[in-house]
Design an enzyme around this catalytic site. Structure first.
Site, PDB file in Angstrom:
ATOM      1  N   GLU A  35     -16.898  11.264  22.729  1.00 29.09           N
ATOM      2  CA  GLU A  35     -15.871  11.945  22.380  1.00 29.09           C
ATOM      3  C   GLU A  35     -15.439  12.104  20.983  1.00 29.09           C
ATOM      4  OE1 GLU A  35     -13.035   7.822  22.936  1.00 29.09           O
ATOM      5  OE2 GLU A  35     -12.003   9.922  23.498  1.00 29.09           O
ATOM      6  N   HIS A  65      -6.729  -3.411  10.017  1.00 28.07           N
ATOM      7  CA  HIS A  65      -7.669  -4.051   9.789  1.00 28.07           C
ATOM      8  C   HIS A  65      -8.546  -4.743  11.063  1.00 28.07           C
ATOM      9  CE1 HIS A  65      -5.438  -6.254   6.036  1.00 28.07           C
ATOM     10  NE2 HIS A  65      -5.666  -4.759   5.891  1.00 28.07           N
ATOM     11  N   GLU A 113       0.902  -1.055   0.026  1.00 31.01           N
ATOM     12  CA  GLU A 113      -0.087   0.093  -0.271  1.00 31.01           C
ATOM     13  C   GLU A 113       0.908   1.319  -0.038  1.00 31.01           C
ATOM     14  OE1 GLU A 113      -2.891  -0.699  -0.623  1.00 31.01           O
ATOM     15  OE2 GLU A 113      -3.415  -2.494   0.340  1.00 31.01           O
ATOM     16  N   HIS A 171      -2.316   2.149   8.465  1.00 33.90           N
ATOM     17  CA  HIS A 171      -3.599   1.247   8.004  1.00 33.90           C
ATOM     18  C   HIS A 171      -3.848  -0.167   8.742  1.00 33.90           C
ATOM     19  CE1 HIS A 171      -6.015  -1.120   5.291  1.00 33.90           C
ATOM     20  NE2 HIS A 171      -5.074  -2.014   4.639  1.00 33.90           N
ATOM     21  N   HIS A 218     -12.555  -4.234   4.011  1.00 30.04           N
ATOM     22  CA  HIS A 218     -11.128  -4.144   4.168  1.00 30.04           C
ATOM     23  C   HIS A 218     -10.673  -3.861   5.451  1.00 30.04           C
ATOM     24  CE1 HIS A 218      -7.176  -4.010   1.816  1.00 30.04           C
ATOM     25  NE2 HIS A 218      -7.014  -4.074   3.185  1.00 30.04           N
TER      26      HIS A 218
HETATM   27  O1  2HA Z   1      -0.368  -5.300   4.094  1.00 31.48           O
HETATM   28  O2  2HA Z   1      -3.152  -4.805   4.707  1.00 31.48           O
HETATM   29  O3  2HA Z   1      -3.936  -3.801   2.256  1.00 31.48           O
HETATM   30  C1  2HA Z   1      -1.463  -6.055   3.913  1.00 31.48           C
HETATM   31  C2  2HA Z   1      -2.507  -5.028   3.626  1.00 31.48           C
HETATM   32  C3  2HA Z   1      -2.775  -4.747   2.302  1.00 31.48           C
HETATM   33 ZN    ZN Z   2      -4.976  -4.000   4.206  1.00 31.53          ZN
END
Ligand code: 2HA
Ligand code: ZN
Length: 272
Positions: A170, A142, A116, A140, A211
């Site tokens: 908050e 998940h 990414e 990023h 995602h």
């Molecule tokens: O690094 O999260 O979006 C793996 C991921 C791809």
């Molecule tokens: Zn990801």
């Protein structure tokens, strides 16, 4: 100074370790990048390799030319970073066009920055421009609850912002601009990078349907804290929906009162 002894590398590793323990990083899921300060590069200059081979980023980020980024490696596991940072993270230098990068430290047994990286760098580019250089972190993850909500809430900024704001008082104070949403897209390339960075002009939080999330911030505490706050609120939302839904909530007028008291510039498009 050793790269791994610097405060910025220690701060980076602490985020990756805390985040793994939060359960947001199964396998090689998620990635983190930090735009390194000139003063921090000066501390470690002697430990950096002279760039030889530059590799195309896949997107063009002219305002990041000459910058250095600390970034997680593609396919690397967040849980392993604390054990061996040299093998799992890297410092990348951006060339004078803002179109190619070279690894100058780390990934000692080979590898490339996160898949990414195009989204990270386009987000850094936008945030550097609009915050006049203040923002340095793109993250990023998940987290399960926010991902779960992308299966039941309408995939737009208004619906998501309103639900997330309502679940914890908050939230509108922590992210008064709200959250952006990107429909499901193929990850790892230019198209999702462009779609995400467009929303980063307006928001510090962008949800990727089915995602995960991207967060942007000034430093590690604020950016990790933002992810934590959004995911906590999403968890409450999942619980409320699982208990049969809201029977009472925070009203638009309540939000206006809160914004006035806390002097926050709340995005009123998301209120009734
Ligand atoms: O690094 O999260 O979006 C793996 C991921 C791809
Ligand atoms: Zn990801």
């Amino acid at each position: 100074m050793k790269v791994t002894e610097t405060n910025f590398v220690k701060g980076f590793i602490r985020v990756t370790n805390d985040a793994f323990q939060k359960g947001w990083h199964e396998r090689n899921g998620g990635n983190l990048s930090y735009r390194v300060k000139d003063s921090e590069i000066a501390e470690i200059k002697a430990a950096l390799k002279t760039p030889t081979q530059y590799i195309p980023i896949g997107v063009s980020v002219p305002n990041l030319a000459g910058e250095y980024f600390l970034v997680t490696g593609s396919g690397k596991y967040m849980r392993n970073i604390i054990l061996c940072p040299e093998d799992n993270i890297a410092i990348a230098h951006i060339d004078e066009k803002g179109e190619n990068y070279a690894i100058v430290w780390g990934l000692e047994h080979g590898g490339t920055p996160t898949s990414e990286f195009p989204t990270h760098l386009m987000n850094h580019s936008i945030k550097k421009e609009i915050t006049k250089g203040k923002y340095r972190v793109i993250y990023h993850a998940h987290p399960a609850n926010i991902i779960a909500l992308t299966f039941v809430l309408p995939l737009n900024a208004k619906a998501f912002t309103r639900e997330i704001w309502e679940m914890a008082t908050e939230c509108p104070v922590v992210f008064p601009q709200g959250v952006g949403v990107v429909d499901w897209m193929v990850p790892g390339g230019k198209d999702i990078a462009v779609a995400t960075s467009k929303l980063m002009r307006q928001y510090d939080i962008v949800i990727w349907a089915h995602h995960g999330i991207f967060c942007a911030g000034e430093d590690f505490d604020l950016t990790f804290g933002l992810m934590d706050t959004v995911e906590k609120s999403a968890e409450i939302c999942v619980k409320v929906l699982s208990m049969g839904g809201k029977k009472q909530t925070i009203s638009s007028q309540n939000f206006r009162d809160l914004a006035k008291e806390f002097k926050v510039n709340l995005q009123t498009d998301f209120l009734d």
